[in-house]
Design a protein around this motif. Sequence first.
Motif, PDB file in Angstrom:
ATOM      1  N   GLY A 191      26.030 -50.876 -18.743  1.00  0.00           N
ATOM      2  CA  GLY A 191      27.471 -50.821 -18.521  1.00  0.00           C
ATOM      3  C   GLY A 191      28.020 -49.431 -18.807  1.00  0.00           C
ATOM      4  N   LYS A 192      27.510 -48.802 -19.869  1.00  0.00           N
ATOM      5  CA  LYS A 192      27.922 -47.442 -20.247  1.00  0.00           C
ATOM      6  C   LYS A 192      27.542 -46.452 -19.147  1.00  0.00           C
TER       7      LYS A 192
ATOM      8  N   ILE B  93      30.013 -46.708 -16.196  1.00  0.00           N
ATOM      9  CA  ILE B  93      31.295 -46.058 -16.495  1.00  0.00           C
ATOM     10  C   ILE B  93      31.171 -44.537 -16.327  1.00  0.00           C
ATOM     11  N   LEU B  94      30.081 -43.974 -16.824  1.00  0.00           N
ATOM     12  CA  LEU B  94      29.867 -42.529 -16.719  1.00  0.00           C
ATOM     13  C   LEU B  94      29.704 -42.114 -15.249  1.00  0.00           C
ATOM     14  N   ILE B  95      28.974 -42.897 -14.477  1.00  0.00           N
ATOM     15  CA  ILE B  95      28.783 -42.575 -13.054  1.00  0.00           C
ATOM     16  C   ILE B  95      30.127 -42.535 -12.339  1.00  0.00           C
ATOM     17  N   GLU B  96      30.978 -43.502 -12.619  1.00  0.00           N
ATOM     18  CA  GLU B  96      32.303 -43.525 -11.992  1.00  0.00           C
ATOM     19  C   GLU B  96      33.134 -42.313 -12.408  1.00  0.00           C
TER      20      GLU B  96
ATOM     21  N   LEU C 294      25.832 -33.444 -12.085  1.00  0.00           N
ATOM     22  CA  LEU C 294      24.534 -34.073 -11.850  1.00  0.00           C
ATOM     23  C   LEU C 294      23.594 -33.798 -13.022  1.00  0.00           C
ATOM     24  N   GLN C 295      23.712 -32.607 -13.594  1.00  0.00           N
ATOM     25  CA  GLN C 295      22.905 -32.311 -14.777  1.00  0.00           C
ATOM     26  C   GLN C 295      23.309 -33.218 -15.938  1.00  0.00           C
ATOM     27  N   ARG C 296      24.609 -33.485 -16.064  1.00  0.00           N
ATOM     28  CA  ARG C 296      25.076 -34.449 -17.083  1.00  0.00           C
ATOM     29  C   ARG C 296      24.503 -35.835 -16.793  1.00  0.00           C
ATOM     30  N   PHE C 297      24.501 -36.237 -15.508  1.00  0.00           N
ATOM     31  CA  PHE C 297      23.932 -37.526 -15.101  1.00  0.00           C
ATOM     32  C   PHE C 297      22.488 -37.602 -15.577  1.00  0.00           C
TER      33      PHE C 297
ATOM     34  N   ILE D 186      22.646 -40.345 -18.558  1.00  0.00           N
ATOM     35  CA  ILE D 186      22.259 -41.673 -18.063  1.00  0.00           C
ATOM     36  C   ILE D 186      20.861 -41.945 -18.595  1.00  0.00           C
ATOM     37  N   GLU D 187      20.653 -43.129 -19.120  1.00  0.00           N
ATOM     38  CA  GLU D 187      19.396 -43.427 -19.806  1.00  0.00           C
ATOM     39  C   GLU D 187      18.156 -43.043 -18.992  1.00  0.00           C
TER      40      GLU D 187
END
Length: 192
Positions: free
Chosen positions: A18-19, A22-25, A111-114, A118-119
């Motif tokens: 779920g987290k 939210i980050l992707i959005e 994208l680098q943050r993604f 993102i796990e």
Amino acid sequence: MKYELLLNKIRGYIALSGKDCILIEELFEPLYLAKGEVLLQEGKVCRHFCYVNKGLLRQFMNYDGKELTIHFNEENTFVCDYESFITKTPSQKTIIALEDSVLQMISYGNLQRFYKEIEEGERFGRLLLEETFIKAVQYIISGLTDSPQERYSKFMKQYKNIEQRVAQKYIASFVGVTPQSLSRIRRRIAYM
């Protein structure tokens, strides 16, 4: 904008919490292109990696005074000039909307943050690039070894739902023939 289609596409590669959703959005922004509008112009640096939520785009290069179609991006695909995006160098291709299109885009920094936050973000990037690499190699080999009829048959398999949405001249360019030759190939296949 609804993100469910994008989230489902990413889930095809990795599991999302779920987290993560939210980050992707937060990281992806909406982009609307009208038919004929350019997403990326040859000579410019590709600044975004995009998901096609709705619409159709065409990637082409100018070579020897001709436009050579190298790829189509329909709904539920990612579109980007990876070479330009990753190396931050001018693109050798143009990406244009063939229809009014709705995309979700992410910048290189986001994208680098993604990948980092993102796990399984890094795994997503690796799997997507592996898939892109394989398709690129197959495209090159097909262009060197397949007959125009075989290339057209592969086009029909790869892009099942777009033939009626794309001008014949763009399909011909993708296959590597003139529109007249493409008409002959289609007639030959219809009588098989």
